[in-house]
Design a protein around this motif. Structure first.
Motif, PDB file in Angstrom:
ATOM      1  N   SER A 162     -42.178   0.797  29.145  1.00  0.00           N
ATOM      2  CA  SER A 162     -42.544   1.794  28.133  1.00  0.00           C
ATOM      3  C   SER A 162     -41.393   2.781  28.027  1.00  0.00           C
ATOM      4  O   SER A 162     -41.054   3.451  28.998  1.00  0.00           O
ATOM      5  N   PHE A 163     -40.793   2.867  26.856  1.00  0.00           N
ATOM      6  CA  PHE A 163     -39.685   3.794  26.656  1.00  0.00           C
ATOM      7  C   PHE A 163     -39.770   4.384  25.261  1.00  0.00           C
ATOM      8  O   PHE A 163     -40.457   3.848  24.380  1.00  0.00           O
ATOM      9  N   PRO A 164     -39.127   5.527  25.011  1.00  0.00           N
ATOM     10  CA  PRO A 164     -39.232   6.186  23.707  1.00  0.00           C
ATOM     11  C   PRO A 164     -38.768   5.279  22.577  1.00  0.00           C
ATOM     12  O   PRO A 164     -37.709   4.665  22.653  1.00  0.00           O
ATOM     13  N   ALA A 165     -39.572   5.199  21.537  1.00  0.00           N
ATOM     14  CA  ALA A 165     -39.205   4.359  20.399  1.00  0.00           C
ATOM     15  C   ALA A 165     -37.986   4.917  19.676  1.00  0.00           C
ATOM     16  O   ALA A 165     -37.210   4.164  19.075  1.00  0.00           O
ATOM     17  N   SER A 166     -37.819   6.234  19.723  1.00  0.00           N
ATOM     18  CA  SER A 166     -36.681   6.869  19.056  1.00  0.00           C
ATOM     19  C   SER A 166     -35.822   7.564  20.092  1.00  0.00           C
ATOM     20  O   SER A 166     -36.328   8.154  21.053  1.00  0.00           O
ATOM     21  N   LYS A 167     -34.515   7.511  19.873  1.00  0.00           N
ATOM     22  CA  LYS A 167     -33.592   8.188  20.779  1.00  0.00           C
ATOM     23  C   LYS A 167     -33.057   9.496  20.187  1.00  0.00           C
ATOM     24  O   LYS A 167     -32.251  10.171  20.829  1.00  0.00           O
ATOM     25  N   SER A 168     -33.489   9.877  18.979  1.00  0.00           N
ATOM     26  CA  SER A 168     -33.036  11.143  18.407  1.00  0.00           C
ATOM     27  C   SER A 168     -33.679  12.306  19.143  1.00  0.00           C
ATOM     28  O   SER A 168     -34.778  12.196  19.693  1.00  0.00           O
ATOM     29  N   ALA A 181     -48.405   5.742  40.470  1.00  0.00           N
ATOM     30  CA  ALA A 181     -49.211   4.769  39.731  1.00  0.00           C
ATOM     31  C   ALA A 181     -48.497   3.429  39.683  1.00  0.00           C
ATOM     32  O   ALA A 181     -47.264   3.356  39.716  1.00  0.00           O
ATOM     33  N   ALA A 182     -49.288   2.363  39.632  1.00  0.00           N
ATOM     34  CA  ALA A 182     -48.705   1.032  39.519  1.00  0.00           C
ATOM     35  C   ALA A 182     -47.867   0.953  38.248  1.00  0.00           C
ATOM     36  O   ALA A 182     -48.288   1.399  37.176  1.00  0.00           O
ATOM     37  N   CYS A 183     -46.660   0.428  38.382  1.00  0.00           N
ATOM     38  CA  CYS A 183     -45.719   0.284  37.269  1.00  0.00           C
ATOM     39  C   CYS A 183     -45.268   1.623  36.700  1.00  0.00           C
ATOM     40  O   CYS A 183     -44.730   1.683  35.583  1.00  0.00           O
ATOM     41  N   GLY A 184     -45.484   2.726  37.453  1.00  0.00           N
ATOM     42  CA  GLY A 184     -45.018   4.021  36.977  1.00  0.00           C
ATOM     43  C   GLY A 184     -43.510   4.056  36.796  1.00  0.00           C
ATOM     44  O   GLY A 184     -43.005   4.773  35.935  1.00  0.00           O
ATOM     45  N   TRP A 185     -42.794   3.277  37.593  1.00  0.00           N
ATOM     46  CA  TRP A 185     -41.335   3.252  37.496  1.00  0.00           C
ATOM     47  C   TRP A 185     -40.857   2.667  36.176  1.00  0.00           C
ATOM     48  O   TRP A 185     -39.715   2.893  35.756  1.00  0.00           O
ATOM     49  N   ALA A 186     -41.718   1.882  35.504  1.00  0.00           N
ATOM     50  CA  ALA A 186     -41.336   1.243  34.242  1.00  0.00           C
ATOM     51  C   ALA A 186     -41.714   2.081  33.028  1.00  0.00           C
ATOM     52  O   ALA A 186     -41.500   1.646  31.888  1.00  0.00           O
ATOM     53  N   ASP A 187     -42.263   3.278  33.241  1.00  0.00           N
ATOM     54  CA  ASP A 187     -42.692   4.142  32.138  1.00  0.00           C
ATOM     55  C   ASP A 187     -41.724   5.311  32.007  1.00  0.00           C
ATOM     56  O   ASP A 187     -41.607   6.142  32.911  1.00  0.00           O
ATOM     57  N   ALA A 188     -41.018   5.377  30.887  1.00  0.00           N
ATOM     58  CA  ALA A 188     -40.064   6.460  30.639  1.00  0.00           C
ATOM     59  C   ALA A 188     -40.488   7.299  29.444  1.00  0.00           C
ATOM     60  O   ALA A 188     -39.649   7.860  28.740  1.00  0.00           O
ATOM     61  N   THR A 189     -41.785   7.387  29.204  1.00  0.00           N
ATOM     62  CA  THR A 189     -42.276   8.089  28.015  1.00  0.00           C
ATOM     63  C   THR A 189     -42.903   9.436  28.335  1.00  0.00           C
ATOM     64  O   THR A 189     -43.490  10.057  27.456  1.00  0.00           O
ATOM     65  N   SER A 190     -42.795   9.911  29.572  1.00  0.00           N
ATOM     66  CA  SER A 190     -43.378  11.198  29.942  1.00  0.00           C
ATOM     67  C   SER A 190     -42.275  12.215  30.216  1.00  0.00           C
ATOM     68  O   SER A 190     -41.296  11.908  30.903  1.00  0.00           O
ATOM     69  N   THR A 224     -45.253  25.519  32.129  1.00  0.00           N
ATOM     70  CA  THR A 224     -44.819  24.130  32.282  1.00  0.00           C
ATOM     71  C   THR A 224     -45.852  23.225  31.624  1.00  0.00           C
ATOM     72  O   THR A 224     -47.050  23.385  31.852  1.00  0.00           O
ATOM     73  N   PHE A 225     -45.389  22.299  30.814  1.00  0.00           N
ATOM     74  CA  PHE A 225     -46.324  21.405  30.138  1.00  0.00           C
ATOM     75  C   PHE A 225     -45.769  19.987  30.090  1.00  0.00           C
ATOM     76  O   PHE A 225     -44.578  19.748  30.297  1.00  0.00           O
ATOM     77  N   SER A 226     -46.654  19.037  29.855  1.00  0.00           N
ATOM     78  CA  SER A 226     -46.294  17.621  29.798  1.00  0.00           C
ATOM     79  C   SER A 226     -46.325  17.133  28.360  1.00  0.00           C
ATOM     80  O   SER A 226     -47.193  17.533  27.577  1.00  0.00           O
ATOM     81  N   ILE A 227     -45.369  16.258  28.043  1.00  0.00           N
ATOM     82  CA  ILE A 227     -45.255  15.678  26.709  1.00  0.00           C
ATOM     83  C   ILE A 227     -45.235  14.162  26.851  1.00  0.00           C
ATOM     84  O   ILE A 227     -44.587  13.622  27.752  1.00  0.00           O
ATOM     85  N   LYS A 228     -45.943  13.491  25.963  1.00  0.00           N
ATOM     86  CA  LYS A 228     -45.931  12.032  25.938  1.00  0.00           C
ATOM     87  C   LYS A 228     -45.197  11.571  24.689  1.00  0.00           C
ATOM     88  O   LYS A 228     -45.539  11.963  23.575  1.00  0.00           O
ATOM     89  N   LEU A 229     -44.185  10.728  24.880  1.00  0.00           N
ATOM     90  CA  LEU A 229     -43.378  10.234  23.779  1.00  0.00           C
ATOM     91  C   LEU A 229     -43.958   8.943  23.232  1.00  0.00           C
ATOM     92  O   LEU A 229     -44.495   8.118  23.986  1.00  0.00           O
ATOM     93  N   THR A 230     -43.850   8.768  21.926  1.00  0.00           N
ATOM     94  CA  THR A 230     -44.301   7.517  21.311  1.00  0.00           C
ATOM     95  C   THR A 230     -43.439   6.369  21.827  1.00  0.00           C
ATOM     96  O   THR A 230     -42.209   6.433  21.764  1.00  0.00           O
ATOM     97  N   LYS A 231     -44.096   5.336  22.357  1.00  0.00           N
ATOM     98  CA  LYS A 231     -43.336   4.284  23.039  1.00  0.00           C
ATOM     99  C   LYS A 231     -42.975   3.146  22.094  1.00  0.00           C
ATOM    100  O   LYS A 231     -43.436   3.065  20.949  1.00  0.00           O
ATOM    101  N   ASN A 232     -42.150   2.249  22.619  1.00  0.00           N
ATOM    102  CA  ASN A 232     -41.716   1.069  21.883  1.00  0.00           C
ATOM    103  C   ASN A 232     -42.892   0.170  21.536  1.00  0.00           C
ATOM    104  O   ASN A 232     -43.928   0.170  22.219  1.00  0.00           O
ATOM    105  N   GLU A 233     -42.733  -0.589  20.474  1.00  0.00           N
ATOM    106  CA  GLU A 233     -43.777  -1.530  20.090  1.00  0.00           C
ATOM    107  C   GLU A 233     -43.541  -2.876  20.775  1.00  0.00           C
ATOM    108  O   GLU A 233     -42.414  -3.316  20.935  1.00  0.00           O
ATOM    109  N   GLY A 234     -44.620  -3.522  21.148  1.00  0.00           N
ATOM    110  CA  GLY A 234     -44.526  -4.853  21.744  1.00  0.00           C
ATOM    111  C   GLY A 234     -44.181  -4.816  23.219  1.00  0.00           C
ATOM    112  O   GLY A 234     -43.506  -3.890  23.684  1.00  0.00           O
ATOM    113  N   PRO A 235     -44.634  -5.797  23.982  1.00  0.00           N
ATOM    114  CA  PRO A 235     -44.341  -5.833  25.417  1.00  0.00           C
ATOM    115  C   PRO A 235     -42.900  -6.225  25.696  1.00  0.00           C
ATOM    116  O   PRO A 235     -42.307  -7.038  24.992  1.00  0.00           O
TER     117      PRO A 235
END
Length: 433
Positions: free
Chosen positions: A265-271, A76-85, A227-238
């Motif tokens: 897009s990256f996880p808002a929390s690192k815990s 997907a376009a910009c898939g490399w910039a998404d770290a929330t999956s 096997t299942f997929s999880i989506k992490l809550t991402k950071n706020e703001g661009p």
């Protein structure tokens, strides 16, 4: 036959069953390679096509590796910039001792609930899908009915007409002999069977449920996986991040560099992310006639056994760390805001407003090496790949353009790789060399 268990009956005792879950690496290819699904002629054509796309001088192992890879959709376009999956394969094991060989686990249910004591609602992540989900039905024969009917017709030459022989000496004539036989024994066979769901699942935002059902002579003790997929809550703001592609390495001209800018897009929390696990088993225990092969004469007690396993860590802090790196010129022990940083034009706004951020130290180092090779003394660099660039004015090295200093050879020599974005900036960033 079912009955209630007495206190002295082994079937009344609680069996020793344990539930454990652990993570396993998801398979790289959940589907078989494309070439295995083609005819011989199509396979030959695919081999020729793939071989033609490989660089000159490629060895046979490169061709074999390409052919063994499953057909994958374009990223997907910009898939490399998404770290929330996240993709997680969970192996589920039920072990223990049952009292008789005829005893079995007839049904299992497992529940995974996202969250922990500090995050009970699982607000940091949601289940998205089962990556591989099959509903399999098994048929178990219960018996048959039989009824027979037949009809028979006989036709043949079976006798000699003696009266005609007397009238016509010397000749013998065979006559037709016809017979009919009927019996009321029509035969029909019909199988009676029942269908049972073998594997099933259900998902909502923070809970995944897996159900397994057995059948006659099938015991569900042992291991299974999902096997299942999880989506992490991402950071706020661009947060714009860039990638720079130089086809000819450092020899690529500034207007030949391909620049792609995407919102990170990256996880808002690192815990760490955990799931609480629980489940239950439907036990079929046999108190009488357990020594016979047939299950029809078993005296059966059905009971429910509950499981409560320890929390399962789906992702630890290092897996959730996302860092972005930029290029900056800093005084010793200076903080990020005290450094002169490399900025690039925002194509939407048409102004030099975005800090250059890339996804790795290696990418930042490659960009710095390209700048050193292409920014010459006395010739400031105005643009990369058609997008204007400049340095912030915290430290001014010369001529200004749109509120930024120009990127000169002197500035480039002072640039260092700096951690400049991501979800670990709880303290002043350190420089990475």
């Amino acid at each position: 036959m079912e009955k209630l268990a007495s206190t002295g009956d082994p079937a009344s005792k609680e069996p020793n069953l344990t539930l454990s879950m652990f993570l396993a690496q998801p398979k790289k290819a959940e589907q078989e390679p494309l070439i295995t699904r083609l005819s011989e002629r199509a396979q030959a054509e695919l081999i020729r096509t793939v071989a033609a796309t490989l660089p000159a001088g490629s060895k046979s192992d490169a061709l074999l590796s390409a052919l063994e890879s499953p057909a994958a959709p374009a990223p997907a376009a910009c898939g490399w910039a998404d770290a929330t999956s996240l993709s997680r394969r969970v192996t589920i094991t039920v072990l223990g001792d049952l009292f008789h060989p005829a005893d079995r686990i007839d049904k299992l249910q497992f529940d995974l609930v996202l969250g922990n004591a500090s995050d009970p609602a699982g607000q940091r992540a949601t289940f998205v899908s089962w990556d591989r989900f099959d509903s399999v039905y098994g048929s178990y024969d219960l018996g048959s009915a039989k009824y027979t009917q037949s009809r028979k017709l006989d036709l043949g030459r079976t006798g000699t007409d003696t009266a005609k022989l007397a009238a016509d000496a010397g000749s013998a004539v065979k006559v037709l002999d016809v017979g009919y036989e009927a019996s009321n024994s029509l035969e029909e066979n019909m199988k009676y069977s029942m269908r049972r769901l073998s594997v099933g699942g259900a998902l909502n935002d923070n809970k995944a449920t897996l159900v397994q059902e057995g059948g006659p002579y099938i015991n569900l003790l042992g291991s299974s996986s999902a096997t299942f997929s999880i989506k992490l809550t991402k950071n706020e703001g661009p947060l714009p991040v860039q990638s720079f592609s130089m086809k000819d390495g450092n020899k690529t001209a500034p207007d030949g560099v391909v620049v792609v800018s995407c919102n990170a897009s990256f996880p808002a929390s690192k815990s760490k992310l955990v799931a609480n696990i629980s489940g239950k088993a439907v036990l079929r225990t046999v108190s009488e006639n357990h020594a016979t092969l047939s299950e029809g004469d078993d005296a059966v007690v059905v009971k429910i056994h509950d499981f409560d396993g320890p929390p399962l860590t789906l992702a630890d802090t290092p897996e959730l760390e996302v860092n972005y790196y930029g290029l900056a010129s800093c005084q010793p022990r200076a903080g990020k805001e005290e450094c002169q940083r490399l900025f690039i034009e925002n194509v939407t706004e048409g102004k030099v407003t975005d800090e250059v951020l890339v996804a790795s130290v290696e990418a930042a180092t490659t960009l710095r090496a390209w700048l050193l090779a292409n920014v010459k003394p006395g010739k400031p660099l105005h643009a990369i790949g058609g997008q204007r660039v400049g340095m912030s004015l915290s430290r001014n090295y010369g001529g200004e353009e749109d509120g930024f200093s120009l990127l000169t050879a002197e500035t480039v020599k002072s640039l260092r790789v700096m951690l400049s974005g991501g979800n670990l900036l709880s303290q002043p960033p350190k420089q990475a060399h």
